[in-house]
Design a protein around this motif. Sequence first.
Motif, short mmCIF file in Angstrom:
data_model
loop_
_atom_site.label_atom_id
_atom_site.label_comp_id
_atom_site.label_asym_id
_atom_site.label_seq_id
_atom_site.Cartn_x
_atom_site.Cartn_y
_atom_site.Cartn_z
N ASN A 144 43.68 40.66 41.44
CA ASN A 144 44.18 42.04 41.39
C ASN A 144 44.17 42.68 42.77
O ASN A 144 45.06 43.46 43.11
CB ASN A 144 43.34 42.86 40.40
CG ASN A 144 41.87 42.93 40.78
OD1 ASN A 144 41.30 41.95 41.25
ND2 ASN A 144 41.25 44.07 40.58
N GLU A 204 47.15 41.21 44.79
CA GLU A 204 48.39 41.90 44.38
C GLU A 204 48.49 43.26 45.07
O GLU A 204 49.57 43.71 45.44
CB GLU A 204 48.38 42.12 42.87
CG GLU A 204 48.89 40.96 42.05
CD GLU A 204 49.07 41.37 40.61
OE1 GLU A 204 50.15 41.87 40.26
OE2 GLU A 204 48.11 41.21 39.83
N GLN A 205 47.35 43.91 45.23
CA GLN A 205 47.32 45.28 45.74
C GLN A 205 47.65 45.36 47.22
O GLN A 205 48.36 46.29 47.65
CB GLN A 205 45.93 45.87 45.47
CG GLN A 205 45.75 47.31 45.87
CD GLN A 205 44.33 47.79 45.58
OE1 GLN A 205 43.62 47.23 44.76
NE2 GLN A 205 43.91 48.83 46.29
N GLY A 230 58.30 39.22 42.91
CA GLY A 230 57.72 39.83 41.72
C GLY A 230 56.44 39.16 41.28
O GLY A 230 56.27 38.80 40.11
N ASN A 273 52.73 38.35 40.06
CA ASN A 273 51.65 38.92 39.27
C ASN A 273 50.54 37.88 39.13
O ASN A 273 50.66 36.75 39.63
CB ASN A 273 52.15 39.39 37.90
CG ASN A 273 52.82 38.27 37.12
OD1 ASN A 273 52.51 37.09 37.29
ND2 ASN A 273 53.76 38.62 36.25
N GLU A 274 49.46 38.24 38.45
CA GLU A 274 48.30 37.34 38.36
C GLU A 274 48.67 36.01 37.70
O GLU A 274 48.23 34.95 38.16
CB GLU A 274 47.17 38.02 37.59
CG GLU A 274 46.46 39.12 38.36
CD GLU A 274 45.18 39.59 37.67
OE1 GLU A 274 44.50 38.74 37.04
OE2 GLU A 274 44.88 40.79 37.75
N ASP A 275 49.46 36.05 36.63
CA ASP A 275 49.82 34.83 35.94
C ASP A 275 50.61 33.89 36.85
O ASP A 275 50.44 32.67 36.80
CB ASP A 275 50.63 35.14 34.68
CG ASP A 275 49.78 35.80 33.60
OD1 ASP A 275 48.55 35.61 33.63
OD2 ASP A 275 50.35 36.50 32.75
N ARG A 276 51.46 34.46 37.68
CA ARG A 276 52.25 33.63 38.61
C ARG A 276 51.35 32.96 39.64
O ARG A 276 51.54 31.77 39.97
CB ARG A 276 53.30 34.52 39.31
CG ARG A 276 54.14 33.80 40.35
CD ARG A 276 55.08 32.79 39.67
NE ARG A 276 55.83 32.01 40.65
CZ ARG A 276 55.35 30.93 41.25
NH1 ARG A 276 54.12 30.50 40.98
NH2 ARG A 276 56.09 30.26 42.10
#
Length: 507
Positions: free
Chosen positions: A197, A200-201, A224, A226-229
């Motif tokens: 997280n 990402e930030q 784009g 995100n965590e799952d990627r």
Amino acid sequence: MRSITKEFPGVKALSDVSLEVRADEIHAICGENGAGKSTLMKVLSGVYPYGTYTGDILFEGSEVHFKDIKSSEAAGIVIIHQELALIPELSITENIFLGNEPTRFGAIDWVSAKRRAIELLARVGLEDDPDTQIKNIGVGKQQLVEIAKALNKSVKLLILDEPTAALNEADSQHLLDLIRGLKGRGISSIMISHKLNEIEQVADAITIIRDGKTIETLNVKADGVNEDRIIRGMVGRTLENRFPDRNTKVGEVFFEVKNWNVRHPVVSERMVVKNSSFFVRRGEVVGFAGLMGAGRTELAMSIFGRAYGEFVSGEIIKDGKQIQLRNVSEAIDHGLAYVSEDRKALGLNLLDDIKRSVVSAKLKKISRADVVNDISEYQIAEQYRKTLRIKTPTVNEGVGKLSGGNQQKVVLAKWMFTDPDLLILDEPTRGIDVGAKTEIYGIIRELAAQGKGVIMISSELPELLGVSDRIYTIFEGTITNDVPAAEADPETLMRSMTSMKKKAVNR
């Protein structure tokens, strides 16, 4: 960095790894424990000097050959390791200028050093007196001192290895804001972190390394991300269920602490644990939630053979009988085990090999006439290596050479070997990757399925909610709530973690 390959005896840590960092960029490096992230940064910073690896490093358009850390720092590359390079007994000023002291007429100019230290501390947002000893400030402030040291060295590229691993949420956010602020001043950063997280930030780009090889580099905004990627790139698969199912049959109460009170080991008038009571059932995972400094670790250590503070009063009841745990040996003999939050300082002897570390907490299990059976030692360590999937070519390897996640598995193996009835886990997933976390969650639930009780202390509320059956909250040394995990949410827990108002305990 182009086609970097680094080998150790029996292990290829990096294989043809490439990395490109742009000016004024925050570049994150992600990967499982043992993927080679820290090794790559040690190559870049000269810890592993030119000639000990193959491949090329180009900095500001020119090829560079760093022979040591001094030469990389002279070029403007500064690394801040996960284990901070600060001397506790020295002041903030002395640590900032250690090895780089300003001089005047052949002597250290401390007046100039202190004036410069005040300027540097202001840049990182630290208001403490520069004469304060490092041991008297928290880990979050120590990280800021490390960055102040880097700024004093005219840093152009700042490398941060797990900078927020040991920080609370507020300190982590302050540090992330500071890294963004440095970017605005023309300082690029490389950041290794398992907190997806946070990546990402703040990150502009992410390079993913798996098994010593570059997998891909992602543009956070354009791709784009995100965590799952990120997880898919790190582990080569999606983790559909990060937390295992709660299918354990919870039994009767077998361990109970009543009215526990402990004083601070140095400041005797300060109570760090106040009138706290709790219980654990067989087959149950009990979470402990609290802000940094709330007394979670102090409570756990004081129960585990009075390993912390000055015992004042309280009872421990196990299997219906009051027991005395006056030292760690008595705690182990009564079926307790404690995985400390600081695996390097308290959980392991980094000079030992894996096999010795695994059996060290209960040598009498493999001893006869006070002589350790070397064959049994090896066989048991090898069994845990396979069961816990510890990444190492041999259990004769030193634990100091393992990645953080694999060191944590060795600590778990050490205490599982004692066959405890109650296993206390203090921040068991701190500083390890998401794949290793999922494995450890599975181990915790498996121990519960065997009928053991597990206490899990964690600063990550989603982790507690995902793994625990019940969660206690603690505030200023006092247990304030007892909530079934199925009925809990972050907001409910946070209210109890920040208030002294006690709720009724579920039984």
